[in-house]
Design a protein around this motif. Sequence first.
Motif, PDB file in Angstrom:
ATOM      1  N   ILE A 150       9.545  30.175 -20.172  1.00  0.00           N
ATOM      2  CA  ILE A 150      10.114  29.059 -19.407  1.00  0.00           C
ATOM      3  C   ILE A 150      11.595  28.892 -19.757  1.00  0.00           C
ATOM      4  CG2 ILE A 150      10.030  26.545 -19.100  1.00  0.00           C
ATOM      5  CD1 ILE A 150       6.974  26.853 -19.905  1.00  0.00           C
ATOM      6  N   LYS A 151      12.431  28.733 -18.761  1.00  0.00           N
ATOM      7  CA  LYS A 151      13.862  28.551 -18.994  1.00  0.00           C
ATOM      8  C   LYS A 151      14.134  27.134 -19.472  1.00  0.00           C
ATOM      9  CE  LYS A 151      18.438  28.976 -16.905  1.00  0.00           C
ATOM     10  NZ  LYS A 151      19.224  29.169 -15.671  1.00  0.00           N
ATOM     11  N   VAL A 152      14.705  27.029 -20.658  1.00  0.00           N
ATOM     12  CA  VAL A 152      15.023  25.726 -21.243  1.00  0.00           C
ATOM     13  C   VAL A 152      16.468  25.322 -20.923  1.00  0.00           C
ATOM     14  CG1 VAL A 152      15.204  24.419 -23.400  1.00  0.00           C
ATOM     15  CG2 VAL A 152      13.332  26.066 -23.084  1.00  0.00           C
ATOM     16  N   GLU A 153      17.366  26.287 -20.948  1.00  0.00           N
ATOM     17  CA  GLU A 153      18.785  26.004 -20.709  1.00  0.00           C
ATOM     18  C   GLU A 153      18.981  25.327 -19.355  1.00  0.00           C
ATOM     19  OE1 GLU A 153      23.052  28.381 -20.276  1.00  0.00           O
ATOM     20  OE2 GLU A 153      21.308  29.400 -21.106  1.00  0.00           O
ATOM     21  N   LYS A 197      11.311  12.887 -13.274  1.00  0.00           N
ATOM     22  CA  LYS A 197      12.522  13.702 -13.186  1.00  0.00           C
ATOM     23  C   LYS A 197      12.500  14.892 -14.155  1.00  0.00           C
ATOM     24  CE  LYS A 197      15.369   9.736 -11.814  1.00  0.00           C
ATOM     25  NZ  LYS A 197      16.502   8.848 -12.193  1.00  0.00           N
ATOM     26  N   ALA A 198      11.453  14.990 -14.976  1.00  0.00           N
ATOM     27  CA  ALA A 198      11.414  16.001 -16.036  1.00  0.00           C
ATOM     28  C   ALA A 198      10.979  17.370 -15.530  1.00  0.00           C
ATOM     29  CB  ALA A 198      10.475  15.549 -17.151  1.00  0.00           C
ATOM     30  N   ASP A 199      11.797  18.376 -15.846  1.00  0.00           N
ATOM     31  CA  ASP A 199      11.372  19.766 -15.627  1.00  0.00           C
ATOM     32  C   ASP A 199      10.403  20.192 -16.737  1.00  0.00           C
ATOM     33  OD1 ASP A 199      13.224  20.192 -13.418  1.00  0.00           O
ATOM     34  OD2 ASP A 199      14.808  20.164 -14.943  1.00  0.00           O
ATOM     35  N   GLY A 219       5.751  21.083 -10.132  1.00  0.00           N
ATOM     36  CA  GLY A 219       6.240  22.302 -10.769  1.00  0.00           C
ATOM     37  C   GLY A 219       6.752  22.118 -12.184  1.00  0.00           C
ATOM     38  N   ALA A 220       6.575  20.935 -12.764  1.00  0.00           N
ATOM     39  CA  ALA A 220       7.049  20.689 -14.129  1.00  0.00           C
ATOM     40  C   ALA A 220       6.203  21.442 -15.151  1.00  0.00           C
ATOM     41  CB  ALA A 220       7.018  19.197 -14.440  1.00  0.00           C
ATOM     42  N   VAL A 221       6.782  21.641 -16.330  1.00  0.00           N
ATOM     43  CA  VAL A 221       6.068  22.185 -17.486  1.00  0.00           C
ATOM     44  C   VAL A 221       5.585  20.999 -18.308  1.00  0.00           C
ATOM     45  CG1 VAL A 221       6.273  23.578 -19.582  1.00  0.00           C
ATOM     46  CG2 VAL A 221       7.517  24.242 -17.501  1.00  0.00           C
ATOM     47  N   VAL A 222       4.293  20.941 -18.589  1.00  0.00           N
ATOM     48  CA  VAL A 222       3.721  19.806 -19.310  1.00  0.00           C
ATOM     49  C   VAL A 222       3.159  20.273 -20.649  1.00  0.00           C
ATOM     50  CG1 VAL A 222       1.999  17.962 -19.278  1.00  0.00           C
ATOM     51  CG2 VAL A 222       3.179  18.617 -17.152  1.00  0.00           C
ATOM     52  N   ILE A 247      -0.505  19.728 -10.407  1.00  0.00           N
ATOM     53  CA  ILE A 247       0.881  19.469 -10.039  1.00  0.00           C
ATOM     54  C   ILE A 247       1.849  20.333 -10.843  1.00  0.00           C
ATOM     55  CG2 ILE A 247       2.677  17.673  -9.921  1.00  0.00           C
ATOM     56  CD1 ILE A 247       0.294  15.630  -9.844  1.00  0.00           C
ATOM     57  N   ALA A 248       1.577  20.511 -12.129  1.00  0.00           N
ATOM     58  CA  ALA A 248       2.472  21.243 -13.030  1.00  0.00           C
ATOM     59  C   ALA A 248       2.463  22.737 -12.741  1.00  0.00           C
ATOM     60  CB  ALA A 248       2.050  20.994 -14.476  1.00  0.00           C
ATOM     61  N   SER A 249       3.520  23.426 -13.219  1.00  0.00           N
ATOM     62  CA  SER A 249       3.548  24.892 -13.128  1.00  0.00           C
ATOM     63  C   SER A 249       2.908  25.517 -14.367  1.00  0.00           C
ATOM     64  CB  SER A 249       4.988  25.383 -12.976  1.00  0.00           C
ATOM     65  OG  SER A 249       5.788  24.945 -14.065  1.00  0.00           O
ATOM     66  N   TYR A 250       3.120  24.869 -15.526  1.00  0.00           N
ATOM     67  CA  TYR A 250       2.509  25.279 -16.788  1.00  0.00           C
ATOM     68  C   TYR A 250       1.992  24.032 -17.491  1.00  0.00           C
ATOM     69  CZ  TYR A 250       4.973  29.798 -16.432  1.00  0.00           C
ATOM     70  OH  TYR A 250       5.443  31.018 -16.024  1.00  0.00           O
ATOM     71  N   ILE A 251       0.894  24.189 -18.241  1.00  0.00           N
ATOM     72  CA  ILE A 251       0.352  23.055 -18.985  1.00  0.00           C
ATOM     73  C   ILE A 251      -0.410  23.543 -20.206  1.00  0.00           C
ATOM     74  CG2 ILE A 251      -1.805  22.951 -17.653  1.00  0.00           C
ATOM     75  CD1 ILE A 251      -1.602  19.853 -17.848  1.00  0.00           C
ATOM     76  N   THR A 252      -0.327  22.772 -21.286  1.00  0.00           N
ATOM     77  CA  THR A 252      -1.125  23.080 -22.474  1.00  0.00           C
ATOM     78  C   THR A 252      -2.433  22.289 -22.409  1.00  0.00           C
ATOM     79  OG1 THR A 252      -0.060  21.324 -23.762  1.00  0.00           O
ATOM     80  CG2 THR A 252       0.880  23.542 -23.923  1.00  0.00           C
ATOM     81  N   PRO A 253      -3.557  22.929 -22.728  1.00  0.00           N
ATOM     82  CA  PRO A 253      -4.830  22.207 -22.743  1.00  0.00           C
ATOM     83  C   PRO A 253      -5.048  21.501 -24.080  1.00  0.00           C
ATOM     84  CG  PRO A 253      -5.205  24.507 -23.279  1.00  0.00           C
ATOM     85  CD  PRO A 253      -3.716  24.365 -23.040  1.00  0.00           C
TER      86      PRO A 253
END
Length: 281
Positions: A150-153, A197-199, A219-222, A247-253
Amino acid sequence: MATILDGRELSKKIKERIKKEVELFDKKPRIDFLYFEDDKSTEVYFTRAKKQAENVGIIGSLHNLPINTSEKDFLTLIEYLNKEKETSAIMVQMPLPKHISKKNVYETISIEKDVDAISHVNLGRIFIGDSNLVPCTAKSAFALIEESGIKVEGANAVVIGRSEIVGKPLAHLLLQKSATVTIAHSKTQNLKEICKKADILCVSIGKSEFITGDYIKEGAVVIDIGINVQDDGSLKGDVNFEEASKIASYITPVPNGVGSVTVAMLLDNLVYLHKNIINKN
């Protein structure tokens, strides 16, 4: 549907690397765990951590203390382990009993054996950009973000939670990678609007499934850092996984997310400290 960031694979990879490093040491590292007899959840965590340490060749030692142990005696034990040559790292129960000052513990534990980076010096180093030693949970959350690619910059990151060992260090790790970071907490107004507003949304508030789908940007990363034990013994995160994963693109379980990586990062910090001790001798 979101891609699941499974912490078990990352944990396995880290521990395999650590095992190879430990095999090269002439003297095996040792970690001492300090906790109080009334805290069963910490006892379970430390017992499991000890077993995982031993699986990679590290010696683990449990110190189960009576709940009426005075602050003076507790600090004396830490001071003893600071000087003990066999001890490479010290891990202390958090939160502490009310009669023991967190500040005094932070100031007493040696920075050379502070495996969870809770001393004021080690926390200060993180805030000036030295991230070699980072509190294990924050380090685990950030590692899962990096592992996914995931791009953080340039990302807009929101961290809910402002503790010294999770929220604040995680925010600084994201800041070091040039994210724009907002730290939110229990007194934050318009929390839902801020989260939308969080990516990258990182949640560590200790409230079961508090963050629902309407807090999350498409599409947010959660990154769900919360672990809440339910009445039936099951675990829930701070995020409503069913809603967020749509809703998210990535998520931790939860379980098998950030928590699965935490012990591996604890051992990673331990190896770092042990190497520093070897280099000084």
